[in-house]
Each structure stands twice: as C-alpha cells, then as structure tokens.
Design a protein around this motif. Structure first.
Motif, PDB file in Angstrom:
ATOM      1  N   THR A   8       0.762  -1.079   0.027  1.00 15.81           N
ATOM      2  CA  THR A   8       0.042   0.182   0.151  1.00 15.81           C
ATOM      3  C   THR A   8       0.672   1.286   0.021  1.00 15.81           C
ATOM      4  N   LYS A   9       2.178   1.188   0.522  1.00 16.60           N
ATOM      5  CA  LYS A   9       2.905   2.455   0.485  1.00 16.60           C
ATOM      6  C   LYS A   9       3.278   2.742  -0.853  1.00 16.60           C
ATOM      7  N   THR A  10       3.454   1.945  -1.885  1.00 18.47           N
ATOM      8  CA  THR A  10       3.999   2.050  -3.209  1.00 18.47           C
ATOM      9  C   THR A  10       2.572   2.638  -3.924  1.00 18.47           C
ATOM     10  N   LEU A  11       1.452   1.905  -3.638  1.00 19.91           N
ATOM     11  CA  LEU A  11       0.377   2.665  -4.299  1.00 19.91           C
ATOM     12  C   LEU A  11       0.181   3.967  -3.871  1.00 19.91           C
ATOM     13  N   ALA A  12       0.225   4.281  -2.626  1.00 20.52           N
ATOM     14  CA  ALA A  12       0.012   5.643  -2.041  1.00 20.52           C
ATOM     15  C   ALA A  12       0.800   6.839  -2.621  1.00 20.52           C
ATOM     16  N   ALA A  13       1.905   6.302  -2.974  1.00 26.92           N
ATOM     17  CA  ALA A  13       2.951   7.221  -3.617  1.00 26.92           C
ATOM     18  C   ALA A  13       2.675   7.614  -5.144  1.00 26.92           C
ATOM     19  N   LEU A  14       1.807   6.854  -5.684  1.00 23.59           N
ATOM     20  CA  LEU A  14       1.203   7.276  -7.243  1.00 23.59           C
ATOM     21  C   LEU A  14       0.512   8.207  -7.456  1.00 23.59           C
ATOM     22  N   ASP A  15       0.319   8.968  -8.467  1.00 24.27           N
ATOM     23  CA  ASP A  15      -0.706   9.767  -8.651  1.00 24.27           C
ATOM     24  C   ASP A  15      -2.082   9.151  -8.569  1.00 24.27           C
ATOM     25  N   GLN A  16      -2.979   9.381  -7.603  1.00 24.04           N
ATOM     26  CA  GLN A  16      -4.110   8.730  -7.346  1.00 24.04           C
ATOM     27  C   GLN A  16      -5.188   8.988  -8.398  1.00 24.04           C
ATOM     28  N   ASP A  17      -5.125   9.932  -9.388  1.00 20.91           N
ATOM     29  CA  ASP A  17      -6.146  10.237 -10.229  1.00 20.91           C
ATOM     30  C   ASP A  17      -5.583   9.853 -11.519  1.00 20.91           C
ATOM     31  N   SER A  18      -4.334   9.511 -11.840  1.00 21.85           N
ATOM     32  CA  SER A  18      -3.721   8.833 -13.069  1.00 21.85           C
ATOM     33  C   SER A  18      -4.262   7.391 -13.406  1.00 21.85           C
ATOM     34  N   PRO A  19      -4.748   7.164 -14.605  1.00 21.95           N
ATOM     35  CA  PRO A  19      -4.953   6.026 -15.110  1.00 21.95           C
ATOM     36  C   PRO A  19      -3.826   5.002 -14.700  1.00 21.95           C
ATOM     37  N   VAL A  20      -4.068   3.705 -14.334  1.00 23.04           N
ATOM     38  CA  VAL A  20      -3.099   2.787 -14.040  1.00 23.04           C
ATOM     39  C   VAL A  20      -3.352   1.344 -14.575  1.00 23.04           C
ATOM     40  N   THR A  21      -2.355   0.737 -15.199  1.00 28.08           N
ATOM     41  CA  THR A  21      -2.507  -0.568 -15.636  1.00 28.08           C
ATOM     42  C   THR A  21      -1.787  -1.350 -14.740  1.00 28.08           C
ATOM     43  N   MET A  22      -2.503  -2.667 -14.153  1.00 25.38           N
ATOM     44  CA  MET A  22      -1.993  -3.514 -13.337  1.00 25.38           C
ATOM     45  C   MET A  22      -1.766  -4.900 -14.002  1.00 25.38           C
ATOM     46  N   ILE A  23      -0.338  -5.072 -13.950  1.00 25.18           N
ATOM     47  CA  ILE A  23       0.087  -6.259 -14.739  1.00 25.18           C
ATOM     48  C   ILE A  23       0.308  -7.669 -13.262  1.00 25.18           C
ATOM     49  N   ASN A  24      -0.467  -8.603 -13.561  1.00 26.64           N
ATOM     50  CA  ASN A  24      -0.546  -9.534 -12.456  1.00 26.64           C
ATOM     51  C   ASN A  24       0.236 -10.841 -13.190  1.00 26.64           C
ATOM     52  N   PHE A  25       1.066 -11.175 -12.363  1.00 29.09           N
ATOM     53  CA  PHE A  25       2.022 -12.694 -12.650  1.00 29.09           C
ATOM     54  C   PHE A  25       1.449 -13.668 -11.677  1.00 29.09           C
ATOM     55  N   LEU A  26       1.017 -14.764 -12.101  1.00 23.92           N
ATOM     56  CA  LEU A  26       0.266 -15.693 -11.396  1.00 23.92           C
ATOM     57  C   LEU A  26       0.806 -17.088 -11.454  1.00 23.92           C
ATOM     58  N   ARG A  27       1.454 -17.383 -10.089  1.00 20.67           N
ATOM     59  CA  ARG A  27       1.660 -19.028 -10.228  1.00 20.67           C
ATOM     60  C   ARG A  27       0.651 -19.452  -9.084  1.00 20.67           C
ATOM     61  N   TYR A  28       0.124 -20.736  -9.601  1.00 20.54           N
ATOM     62  CA  TYR A  28      -1.156 -21.368  -8.869  1.00 20.54           C
ATOM     63  C   TYR A  28      -0.626 -22.636  -7.974  1.00 20.54           C
ATOM     64  N   ARG A  29      -1.091 -22.595  -6.778  1.00 20.72           N
ATOM     65  CA  ARG A  29      -0.578 -23.822  -5.865  1.00 20.72           C
ATOM     66  C   ARG A  29      -1.267 -25.234  -6.715  1.00 20.72           C
ATOM     67  N   ASP A  30      -0.732 -26.279  -6.433  1.00 18.30           N
ATOM     68  CA  ASP A  30      -1.153 -27.473  -6.961  1.00 18.30           C
ATOM     69  C   ASP A  30      -2.736 -27.673  -6.537  1.00 18.30           C
ATOM     70  N   ILE A  31      -2.625 -27.522  -5.024  1.00 22.56           N
ATOM     71  CA  ILE A  31      -3.948 -27.549  -4.467  1.00 22.56           C
ATOM     72  C   ILE A  31      -4.140 -26.314  -3.676  1.00 22.56           C
ATOM     73  N   ALA A  32      -5.405 -25.646  -3.956  1.00 22.83           N
ATOM     74  CA  ALA A  32      -5.706 -24.707  -3.143  1.00 22.83           C
ATOM     75  C   ALA A  32      -5.842 -24.618  -1.587  1.00 22.83           C
ATOM     76  N   HIS A  33      -4.939 -23.688  -0.786  1.00 22.10           N
ATOM     77  CA  HIS A  33      -5.034 -23.782   0.350  1.00 22.10           C
ATOM     78  C   HIS A  33      -6.189 -22.794   0.966  1.00 22.10           C
ATOM     79  N   PHE A  34      -6.933 -23.123   1.523  1.00 21.69           N
ATOM     80  CA  PHE A  34      -8.140 -22.312   2.008  1.00 21.69           C
ATOM     81  C   PHE A  34      -8.144 -21.938   3.448  1.00 21.69           C
ATOM     82  N   GLN A  35      -7.198 -22.276   4.370  1.00 22.12           N
ATOM     83  CA  GLN A  35      -6.929 -22.224   5.708  1.00 22.12           C
ATOM     84  C   GLN A  35      -8.157 -22.453   6.300  1.00 22.12           C
ATOM     85  N   ASN A  36      -8.681 -21.828   7.111  1.00 19.73           N
ATOM     86  CA  ASN A  36      -9.954 -22.094   7.808  1.00 19.73           C
ATOM     87  C   ASN A  36     -11.171 -22.041   7.445  1.00 19.73           C
ATOM     88  N   ARG A  37     -11.526 -22.345   6.228  1.00 19.81           N
ATOM     89  CA  ARG A  37     -12.646 -22.083   5.319  1.00 19.81           C
ATOM     90  C   ARG A  37     -13.280 -23.135   5.125  1.00 19.81           C
TER      91      ARG A  37
END
Length: 162
Positions: A8-37
């Motif tokens: 959130t510190k990095t996000l707060a430092a950005l121009d809040q009213d400027s358009p932003v493109t978010m690039i997501n790199f994803l590596r999936y777990r073999d089996i989802a880990h839901f913790q206490n759900r």
C-alpha cells in the motif's frame, strides 16, 4: 518466498487520479489452501477461477477492463522462476483500484485469490500502458490505438482460463 500482499505504500506514492494498468503474474498452487474456510477441495487454478468470476464483475463496475489473459513463459528471469498466467487490467485511476481492493465486496472473496496462488507479482504502470519507444525507430509514442495486447472489446474470444 511468496508475495501475496499488496504494497500500500507504493500505491499511496502514485498519482491517485492517473490511469493505471496492473500487470498480474500468477503462479497457482497445486491444491488450493483455504486455511480455516469451508470450501470444496480444488486446484489453485480452479480457486483462482472462482475468484476471477467474482472479481471481473467488480472490476468492470469500477470502470476497469481486462486487457489480456494469457499463459506465461519467463524467458528472461532467474533460473527456476516461472509463472502460469499473466493478467493485465486497465483501471481509470489508482484511486479506483484502491477503492476496489478496499471494498467490502472484494474483501468478501479475496481469500480465494490467496488460497489459489503460490506466488504472484502485481506491477502498477501509470498511464494505461501507453508506450514510448525509442532507438532504431526514432522517438514515437504509441498509444492504445497503435499498440494492442488484446482484441477489441467486442470480440467474444475470451480466454477459458479467466
């Protein structure tokens, strides 16, 4: 070490009213880990698809749009670094991205993302991915009209992974 929390510190430092493109790199777990759900057992990809189905509606309601969903192959990265998918999303502003991520609705299902992912990177690019290229082709600025990652919105060839 997995990185699943937004800086959130990095996000707060950005121009809040400027358009932003978010690039997501994803590596999936073999089996989802839901913790206490209480969730049906599934793969990380399946958990991410549950998350994405809910997130897409919310993302679009914030005025954002998904630009690209694709399988990913790291060709210039440390040995052993790999990503399953990449997702690029254009938001009208940093403020709208933060509003979405902080919303009660998003908080109600973001556990699916955490359960799904073994690791991730989220890179914020200000300016909705307008590219400035230089060198052999000179100093030309390419905007979304000239340089597209994805088909136009009216093309219904959605990726089955999203």
């Amino acid at each position: 070490m997995a990185h699943l929390t937004i800086n959130t510190k990095t996000l707060a430092a950005l121009d809040q009213d400027s358009p932003v493109t978010m690039i997501n790199f994803l590596r999936y777990r073999d089996i989802a880990h839901f913790q206490n759900r209480e969730e049906l057992p599934c793969t990380g990809l399946e958990a991410y698809q549950r998350y994405a189905a809910k997130a897409l509606t919310l993302v679009e309601s914030m005025g954002a749009s998904v630009r690209l969903v694709s399988a990913a192959a790291a060709v210039c990265a440390p040995e052993g670094e790999s990503w399953d998918d990449i997702i690029i999303v254009d938001y009208p502003s940093v403020r709208s991205f933060i509003g979405m991520a902080d919303s009660t609705e998003y908080q109600s299902f973001c556990y699916l993302r955490e359960a799904a992912l073994a690791d991730t990177r989220l890179i914020a690019c200000q300016g909705n991915a307008s590219f400035a290229l230089s060198g052999a082709i000179g100093r030309k600025h390419y905007t979304d009209d000239h340089y597209q990652f994805a088909a136009p919105k009216d093309n219904n060839n959605a990726s089955p992974r999203w």
